[in-house]
Design a protein around this motif. Sequence first.
Motif, PDB file in Angstrom:
ATOM      1  N   ALA A 193       0.829  -1.208   0.000  1.00 48.10           N
ATOM      2  CA  ALA A 193       0.000   0.000   0.000  1.00 48.10           C
ATOM      3  C   ALA A 193       0.863   1.258   0.000  1.00 48.10           C
ATOM      4  O   ALA A 193       0.559   2.223  -0.716  1.00 48.10           O
ATOM      5  N   LYS A 194       1.946   1.241   0.747  1.00 47.07           N
ATOM      6  CA  LYS A 194       2.837   2.416   0.834  1.00 47.07           C
ATOM      7  C   LYS A 194       3.396   2.767  -0.549  1.00 47.07           C
ATOM      8  O   LYS A 194       3.436   3.934  -0.938  1.00 47.07           O
ATOM      9  N   ARG A 203      -9.014  -5.458   2.631  1.00 45.92           N
ATOM     10  CA  ARG A 203      -7.951  -4.652   2.043  1.00 45.92           C
ATOM     11  C   ARG A 203      -8.582  -3.672   1.065  1.00 45.92           C
ATOM     12  O   ARG A 203      -9.651  -3.922   0.513  1.00 45.92           O
ATOM     13  N   ASP A 232      -0.871  -4.896   3.128  1.00 48.13           N
ATOM     14  CA  ASP A 232      -0.322  -4.472   4.415  1.00 48.13           C
ATOM     15  C   ASP A 232       1.088  -5.025   4.560  1.00 48.13           C
ATOM     16  O   ASP A 232       1.460  -5.980   3.862  1.00 48.13           O
ATOM     17  N   ASP A 239       2.173  -8.826   3.863  1.00 47.43           N
ATOM     18  CA  ASP A 239       1.438  -9.464   2.768  1.00 47.43           C
ATOM     19  C   ASP A 239       2.406  -9.785   1.635  1.00 47.43           C
ATOM     20  O   ASP A 239       3.297  -8.987   1.317  1.00 47.43           O
TER      21      ASP A 239
END
Length: 138
Positions: A37-38, A63, A85, A88
């Motif tokens: 995600a980042k 998610r 996350d 993951d």
Amino acid sequence: MGMTHLQITVKRLPDSRKSERLRFLIDTGAVYSVAPAKTLRALGIKPHRRERFILADGSSMERDLGGAYFEYRGTGGMAPVVFGDPGDAQLLGMTTLEAMGLMIDPLSRDLRTLPATLGLAHSRHPSLLHKTTRVGKR
């Protein structure tokens, strides 16, 4: 059976200058790809909905889901992507492979070009016509 990993370029859109090369495990059992995600947010990719996923052990997790452009050796396509996350796995799912016009050979585990098919119903090709069945009450 071995595992296949690929270095894939991920961008917000095909013409985006900002990109990130990520190492993905090809997962032929996964529909969607999963990326951190980042990283996705740093590329300007935004989620458009939250989805519940069922895991192999029967448990579930939620998610965010968005869209990204994936590219491998000059071949690319837009596909859904799960905002992973920490912890993951980075997975490349079948939707992404198909969007890039690629498939994995089940025996050699090599990537191959996906044959382009188009389902046209044309009167000169009656074998392409399908009967439709009505679902529900009449």
